[in-house]
Scaffold this motif. Structure first.
Motif, mmCIF file in Angstrom:
data_model
loop_
_atom_site.group_PDB
_atom_site.id
_atom_site.type_symbol
_atom_site.label_atom_id
_atom_site.label_comp_id
_atom_site.label_asym_id
_atom_site.label_seq_id
_atom_site.Cartn_x
_atom_site.Cartn_y
_atom_site.Cartn_z
ATOM 1 N N VAL A 123 12.277 29.043 17.982
ATOM 2 C CA VAL A 123 13.572 28.363 17.791
ATOM 3 C C VAL A 123 13.933 28.339 16.301
ATOM 4 C CG1 VAL A 123 14.749 26.125 17.988
ATOM 5 C CG2 VAL A 123 13.342 26.963 19.879
ATOM 6 N N THR A 124 12.943 28.022 15.466
ATOM 7 C CA THR A 124 13.216 27.911 14.024
ATOM 8 C C THR A 124 13.463 29.279 13.378
ATOM 9 O OG1 THR A 124 11.666 26.075 14.063
ATOM 10 C CG2 THR A 124 12.383 26.778 11.899
ATOM 11 N N PHE A 125 12.767 30.301 13.887
ATOM 12 C CA PHE A 125 12.911 31.644 13.300
ATOM 13 C C PHE A 125 13.375 32.622 14.383
ATOM 14 C CE2 PHE A 125 9.854 29.412 10.711
ATOM 15 C CZ PHE A 125 10.279 29.690 9.430
ATOM 16 N N PRO A 126 14.673 32.607 14.698
ATOM 17 C CA PRO A 126 15.157 33.512 15.751
ATOM 18 C C PRO A 126 14.810 34.960 15.379
ATOM 19 C CG PRO A 126 16.882 31.985 15.041
ATOM 20 C CD PRO A 126 15.744 31.823 14.081
ATOM 21 N N GLY A 127 14.250 35.681 16.340
ATOM 22 C CA GLY A 127 13.866 37.072 16.076
ATOM 23 C C GLY A 127 12.411 37.225 15.664
ATOM 24 N N VAL A 128 11.693 36.109 15.507
ATOM 25 C CA VAL A 128 10.277 36.222 15.125
ATOM 26 C C VAL A 128 9.528 36.925 16.262
ATOM 27 C CG1 VAL A 128 9.617 33.925 16.031
ATOM 28 C CG2 VAL A 128 8.250 34.967 14.241
ATOM 29 N N ASN A 129 8.610 37.830 15.880
ATOM 30 C CA ASN A 129 7.922 38.648 16.878
ATOM 31 C C ASN A 129 6.543 38.052 17.208
ATOM 32 O OD1 ASN A 129 6.931 40.638 18.487
ATOM 33 N ND2 ASN A 129 7.325 42.321 17.056
ATOM 34 N N ILE A 130 6.539 37.077 18.117
ATOM 35 C CA ILE A 130 5.259 36.495 18.519
ATOM 36 C C ILE A 130 4.733 37.310 19.704
ATOM 37 C CG2 ILE A 130 4.106 34.436 19.454
ATOM 38 C CD1 ILE A 130 5.949 32.778 17.715
ATOM 39 N N CYS A 131 3.608 38.017 19.469
ATOM 40 C CA CYS A 131 3.145 38.957 20.490
ATOM 41 C C CYS A 131 2.143 38.309 21.446
ATOM 42 C CB CYS A 131 2.558 40.197 19.834
ATOM 43 S SG CYS A 131 1.147 39.843 18.783
ATOM 44 N N GLY A 132 1.753 37.068 21.181
ATOM 45 C CA GLY A 132 0.847 36.398 22.119
ATOM 46 C C GLY A 132 0.264 35.142 21.527
ATOM 47 N N TYR A 133 -0.377 34.371 22.381
ATOM 48 C CA TYR A 133 -1.099 33.186 21.909
ATOM 49 C C TYR A 133 -2.249 32.871 22.851
ATOM 50 C CZ TYR A 133 1.271 30.303 25.456
ATOM 51 O OH TYR A 133 1.712 29.778 26.630
ATOM 52 N N LEU A 134 -3.231 32.162 22.328
ATOM 53 C CA LEU A 134 -4.390 31.715 23.122
ATOM 54 C C LEU A 134 -4.860 30.383 22.581
ATOM 55 C CD1 LEU A 134 -6.994 34.628 23.454
ATOM 56 C CD2 LEU A 134 -5.851 33.433 25.325
#
Ligand code: UDP
Length: 248
Positions: A123-134
């Motif tokens: 939301v804060t960085f529109p377009g940020v490329n977060i490819c995953g999380y764990l």
């Protein structure tokens, strides 16, 4: 970037611009680079743990994360070093991701926390490329699943928020195998980004009193405060009785 030391533990004098250009170079060349945030507690842990101290010496960058370390370097070596906390680096990497498409993976904290941190960053960085999380609660048995998930996501930047020293030890052991260029230990930052823990107000941060704020909101961390007192006593001992200064 200049390598210095505090109580025999490495800390670098490095500006934000240098952090960005070292990260960019590592990503472009696909070279593994471990970034460590060094606070007063980290220094005290490393003094007791030779393996930790050695991996700090071998890291790509050791960034000064606390007012205590910055003040100690100024007091002992009359050198001003920039202070950049792990939590301040996350927006910097997010902005680099927006601009250059770098893939970011978030690893650590509880499941609901890391998921919320991802949503907030998006939301804060529109377009940020977060490819995953764990989440960061794994055991040795499912350790391979963790590594496979990270490898499949092929991040350029791996943010590991497992707490110190676990995050640095895990990253330094697995970095080559993971094939991730930039790996950064970010401690409890996901809890802050997810809005679960309040960051110290600017007033406390400006005065270098984040530790005091944390002590007020998390009084059960009392043991940490004894370690901080020990840090101050060790600095005074180094100043008046002397000690070995490596690097700088
Ligand atoms: N944590 C984790 N796995 C563990 C232990 C801790 O993911 O096995 C997470 C924990 O949920 C928290 C972070 O690591 O988000 C540690 O935060 P803390 O503020 O204690 O670490 P520091 O910033 O002081 O290194």
């Amino acid at each position: 970037m200049k390598k210095l030391s505090v109580l025999g533990v490495r800390v670098d004098s490095v500006s934000l611009e240098e952090v960005k250009s070292i990260a960019t170079a590592a990503i472009e060349k696909k070279e593994p680079a471990l970034f460590i945030s060094l606070g007063s507690l980290t220094v005290m842990q490393a003094r007791k743990d030779q393996i930790y101290k050695t991996l700090i010496e071998q890291a790509k960058l050791v960034i000064c994360d606390s007012a205590g370390v910055a003040k100690a370097v100024k007091y002992l070596q009359r050198t001003e070093i920039p202070r950049l906390s792990g939590i301040d680096l996350i927006p910097v990497f997010a902005a680099m991701s927006v601009k250059k498409g770098y893939r970011i993976f978030l690893f650590g904290a509880k499941e609901s926390v890391v998921a919320e941190a991802c949503r907030n960053l998006t939301v804060t960085f529109p377009g940020v490329n977060i490819c995953g999380y764990l989440n960061g609660y794994f055991d040795i048995i499912n350790q391979n699943d963790v590594k496979e998930t990270i490898k499949r996501s092929a991040p350029d930047i791996l943010l590991a928020g497992l707490g110190q020293p676990l995050q640095e030890k895990w990253l330094s052991t697995n970095l080559i195998e993971l094939g991730v260029p930039v790996a950064v230990g970010v401690g409890g930052s996901f809890d802050v980004i997810a809005g679960r823990i309040k960051r110290a107000p600017l007033f406390f941060r400006r005065l270098g009193l984040e530790w005091l704020f944390r002590m007020i909101i998390e009084p059960w961390r009392l043991r940490r405060n004894f370690v901080l007192i020990n840090f101050i006593l060790s600095i005074l001992k180094e100043k008046f009785i002397g000690g070995k200064q490596k690097y700088g």
